[in-house]
Design a protein around this motif. Structure first.
Motif, PDB file in Angstrom:
ATOM      1  N   LYS A 100      42.571  26.399  15.061  1.00  0.00           N
ATOM      2  CA  LYS A 100      42.929  26.898  13.725  1.00  0.00           C
ATOM      3  C   LYS A 100      42.363  25.995  12.640  1.00  0.00           C
ATOM      4  N   SER A 101      42.530  24.678  12.814  1.00  0.00           N
ATOM      5  CA  SER A 101      42.027  23.743  11.804  1.00  0.00           C
ATOM      6  C   SER A 101      40.505  23.812  11.750  1.00  0.00           C
ATOM      7  N   THR A 102      39.881  23.903  12.929  1.00  0.00           N
ATOM      8  CA  THR A 102      38.418  23.987  12.981  1.00  0.00           C
ATOM      9  C   THR A 102      37.934  25.235  12.267  1.00  0.00           C
ATOM     10  N   LEU A 103      38.588  26.355  12.522  1.00  0.00           N
ATOM     11  CA  LEU A 103      38.189  27.624  11.905  1.00  0.00           C
ATOM     12  C   LEU A 103      38.296  27.536  10.386  1.00  0.00           C
ATOM     13  N   MET A 263      33.923  28.293  21.309  1.00  0.00           N
ATOM     14  CA  MET A 263      34.125  26.914  20.863  1.00  0.00           C
ATOM     15  C   MET A 263      33.038  26.042  21.479  1.00  0.00           C
ATOM     16  N   GLN A 264      32.270  25.402  20.629  1.00  0.00           N
ATOM     17  CA  GLN A 264      31.194  24.533  21.106  1.00  0.00           C
ATOM     18  C   GLN A 264      31.422  23.120  20.579  1.00  0.00           C
ATOM     19  N   ASN A 265      30.514  22.214  20.940  1.00  0.00           N
ATOM     20  CA  ASN A 265      30.616  20.829  20.436  1.00  0.00           C
ATOM     21  C   ASN A 265      30.542  20.779  18.930  1.00  0.00           C
TER      22      ASN A 265
HETATM   23  P1  TYD Z   1      41.885  22.329  16.315  1.00  0.00           P
HETATM   24  O1  TYD Z   1      41.170  23.073  15.274  1.00  0.00           O
HETATM   25  O2  TYD Z   1      42.281  20.935  16.025  1.00  0.00           O
HETATM   26  O3  TYD Z   1      43.162  23.123  16.818  1.00  0.00           O
HETATM   27  P2  TYD Z   1      44.482  23.526  16.085  1.00  0.00           P
HETATM   28  O4  TYD Z   1      44.347  23.174  14.654  1.00  0.00           O
HETATM   29  O5  TYD Z   1      44.572  24.999  16.339  1.00  0.00           O
HETATM   30  O6  TYD Z   1      45.577  22.803  16.763  1.00  0.00           O
HETATM   31  O7  TYD Z   1      40.931  22.432  17.570  1.00  0.00           O
HETATM   32  C1  TYD Z   1      41.041  21.633  18.571  1.00  0.00           C
HETATM   33  C2  TYD Z   1      40.195  21.869  19.776  1.00  0.00           C
HETATM   34  O8  TYD Z   1      38.885  22.286  19.543  1.00  0.00           O
HETATM   35  C3  TYD Z   1      40.110  20.534  20.396  1.00  0.00           C
HETATM   36  O9  TYD Z   1      40.762  20.617  21.637  1.00  0.00           O
HETATM   37  C4  TYD Z   1      38.703  20.195  20.509  1.00  0.00           C
HETATM   38  C5  TYD Z   1      37.973  21.447  20.241  1.00  0.00           C
HETATM   39  N1  TYD Z   1      36.764  21.268  19.408  1.00  0.00           N
HETATM   40  C6  TYD Z   1      35.540  21.487  19.967  1.00  0.00           C
HETATM   41  O10 TYD Z   1      35.407  21.796  21.145  1.00  0.00           O
HETATM   42  N2  TYD Z   1      34.412  21.365  19.182  1.00  0.00           N
HETATM   43  C7  TYD Z   1      34.481  21.027  17.877  1.00  0.00           C
HETATM   44  O11 TYD Z   1      33.440  20.926  17.197  1.00  0.00           O
HETATM   45  C8  TYD Z   1      35.762  20.802  17.305  1.00  0.00           C
HETATM   46  C9  TYD Z   1      35.898  20.403  15.871  1.00  0.00           C
HETATM   47  C10 TYD Z   1      36.880  20.944  18.102  1.00  0.00           C
END
Ligand code: TYD
Ligand code: MG
Length: 454
Positions: A100-103, A263-265
Motif C-alpha cells: 500500500k505504501s509503495t503504491l 511487485m519488483q525490486n
Molecule cells: P509496503 O508498501 O511497505 O507495504 P504496506 O504499506 O502495504 O504494509 O510494501 C512492502 C513490501 O513490498 C515489502 O515486503 C517489500 C516489497 N517491496 C519490493 O519488493 N520492492 C520494492 O521496490 C519495494 C519498495 C517494496
C-alpha cells in the motif's frame, strides 16, 4: 468548550451506545464494545458549509468543470473511472506488506507535474527517501511529512497547497479534539471527517491508507467506508509477486475494473496483458494435469492455468488440497465426477493449484478444473492450444457463463485454437474465425472428446 462525554463503541462496526453491551445490535459481533471519551464535534464541522444550499433542477447542474487529474498510470486511472476526481477521498486497504505504501508513494513520484504531499505516520522521512530511491524517482514534486497530529498535517497541507494529499495511514493519526489514543474508533472517525472536510473545501484529492483486520475488512468503523468516495482493496499473496487492485466502492466509476501489478525490486509494475504472464509458456510441450480456464474478474478476462495432481492415496483417507480455489468447490466437482461420470476418486489424493498465487471465485473455471483432474488421472495431456469456460452443475451438465463473447474474443487474441463452452451458451456475435468453438452439454461428452473415454 465542547461538552465531553463518554460512550461505548463497537470495535467492529463503530456502533455507538450509552452503555456497555455484550453483543453489538448492529453487526452481531460479541465482546467488541470499548469505552472512549468523545467530544461531540459541532455539526457545522462535520461537512461542507450548506447554509446557502438550494435545490437545483438536475438538467441545470453544470458538470463541465468536473476535473480529473491524470495519474501517470493506465491501470490506476482506469480503476478510478478515468482519472482522479478533485476533492475526492480514496481509501486504500490491504494486508500488511502487500504494498500500500509503495503504491501510494509511486503514484506521488510518477507524476512530475503534480505536486503531492505524502504524510507518513509510520515511517521517517529518511526511510521514505530510501524507498523512493528504490522506486527510481528524480524530478517529482513530492513533499514528505512525517507526522501524526492531524491539525499539523492539515495546517501544512493548507500552506503547501498540494494537488494530492496522501495519508499513510489513518490508524496512526490523532486529533487533539479527542482524548482517546490513536487508532481508536472515535479518533479514526473524527480524523476521517476532518480530512473529508479538507478535501471538499480545498478541492484536493486525498488518498488514505487503512489497515485491514484479520478477516479482511478495513479496520475501524464501517462509517469510514461510507464517508469516502472510493474504496480500493489491494490484494494478493505476499509470497507471490502479483497484486490485484480492485475498487469495492466507486462513486465516479465502475467497480468491475481491476488492475494487476507485479511487485519488483524497483516497485510495482503494471501488467497490461495478465493472461500472457499467468499462463506458463510450454512451447507446445503439453503436460498431463494442466488445463487453461477462461475466467473473468469484473469486466476483465483473466486466463489462468489450473493444475491437478491425482495420485493413489497412501493412507486410508484420501487428501484433498487446493491453492487458489475453495477446497469445498473442488470436493463438489469431484463428487459430481464420481456420481455422474462413474469416476472412482475415493482412493485417490487430489492436489489442485492455480499458478501465479491468484485466488479465483469465477465458476467458469469449473470445466478447466475437472479437465485438469481427468487429465492427470488418465495421464493424458490436454493440448495447450485449448481452453475451457463453463460452470459444472450438480447434475453433471455444463452450464453457460456470462460474457461468453468477450471470453472467446480474448481466447482468440491469445492464439488459442479451441475453446470449450457450454452448449446452452447464447452467442450474441459470431466468434472470430481463427478459433474453433466446441459446445459441450455434459461431462461424459467432454471426456469423450478430450480423452476418447466413455
Ligand atoms: P509496503 O508498501 O511497505 O507495504 P504496506 O504499506 O502495504 O504494509 O510494501 C512492502 C513490501 O513490498 C515489502 O515486503 C517489500 C516489497 N517491496 C519490493 O519488493 N520492492 C520494492 O521496490 C519495494 C519498495 C517494496
Ligand atoms: Mg505501509
Amino acid at each position: 468548550m465542547a461538552k465531553v462525554k463518554k460512550a461505548f463503541f463497537c470495535k467492529n462496526c463503530g456502533h455507538e451506545s450509552a452503555k456497555w453491551l455484550g453483543c453489538c445490535p448492529s453487526c452481531g459481533e460479541w465482546n467488541t464494545f470499548v469505552e472512549e471519551i468523545v467530544s461531540k464535534p459541532a455539526t457545522s464541522a462535520l461537512g461542507i458549509n450548506n447554509s446557502n444550499s438550494k435545490a437545483l433542477l438536475i438538467n441545470d447542474i453544470d458538470i463541465s468543470h468536473e476535473s480529473r487529474l491524470n495519474l501517470n498510470s493506465v491501470e490506476i486511472n482506469r480503476i478510478l473511472g478515468g482519472g482522479l476526481v478533485c476533492g475526492s477521498m480514496i481509501l486504500v486497504g490491504g494486508e500488511p506488506g502487500i504494498g500500500k505504501s509503495t503504491l501510494s508513494l509511486q503514484i506521488a513520484l510518477k507524476c512530475p507535474d503534480i505536486k503531492t504531499l505524502y504524510v507518513s505516520g509510520e515511517e521517517s522521512a529518511q526511510q521514505i527517501k530510501i524507498r523512493a530511491a528504490r522506486l527510481g524517482s528524480n524530478d517529482a514534486q513530492c513533499y514528505i511529512l512525517s507526522e501524526t497530529l492531524l491539525e499539523t498535517i492539515i495546517m501544512q497541507a493548507k500552506e503547501l497547497k498540494p494537488d494530492i494529499l496522501v495519508i499513510d495511514s489513518i490508524q496512526t493519526l490523532y486529533t487533539e479534539r479527542i482524548d482517546s489514543s490513536a487508532g481508536s474508533i472515535s479518533q479514526i472517525r473524527d480524523c476521517a471527517m476532518q480530512l473529508l472536510k479538507f478535501a471538499k473545501e480545498t478541492n484536493t484529492p486525498v488518498f488514505v491508507i487503512g489497515h485491514i483486520t484479520k478477516d479482511g475488512t478495513i479496520a475501524g468503523p464501517k462509517v469510514l467506508e461510507h464517508i469516502v468516495d472510493v474504496v480500493l482493496q489491494f490484494e494478493g499473496d505476499s509470497n507471490h509477486a502479483y497484486r490485484i487492485l480492485r475498487a469495492t466502492k466507486n462513486r465516479f466509476g465502475s467497480t468491475a475494473e481491476i488492475g494487476i501489478f507485479e511487485m519488483q525490486n524497483t516497485g510495482l509494475r503494471e501488467i497490461e496483458n495478465p493472461s500472457e504472464i499467468l499462463i506458463s509458456q510450454h512451447n507446445d510441450l503439453s503436460f498431463s494435469g494442466v488445463a487453461i480456464a477462461a475466467t473473468m474478474d469484473g469486466v476483465r478476462p483473466l486466463f489462468i492455468e489450473t493444475q491437478s495432481l491425482v495420485s493413489t492415496a497412501a493412507y486410508g483417507v484420501p487428501q484433498r488440497s487446493t491453492t487458489g480455489i475453495d477446497v469445498r468447490r473442488l470436493n463438489m466437482l469431484l463428487a459430481v465426477l464420481e456420481k455422474r461420470a462413474g469416476f472412482r476418486l475415493a482412493m485417490k489424493d487430489v492436489f489442485f493449484n492455480i499458478t501465479g498465487g491468484l485466488r479465483i471465485s469465477d465458476t467458469a473455471a469449473d470445466m478447466a478444473i475437472i479437465s485438469s483432474v481427468l487429465s492427470s488421472n488418465f495421464d493424458v495431456p490436454i493440448p495447450v492450444s485449448s481452453c475451457f469456460c463453463a460452470e459444472v452443475g450438480l447434475t453433471g451438465e455444463l452450464r453457460p457463463v456470462s460474457h461468453i463473447n468477450q471470453r472467446i474474443g480474448e481466447a482468440a487474441r491469445l492464439n488459442f485454437k479451441k475453446i470449450f463452452i457450454s452448449r446452452y451458451s447464447k452467442l450474441e456475435d459470431k466468434p472470430p474465425v481463427n478459433i474453433e468453438v466446441i459446445s459441450v452439454a455434459k461431462i461424459e461428452e467432454l471426456m469423450k472428446i478430450l480423452f476418447g473415454k466413455n
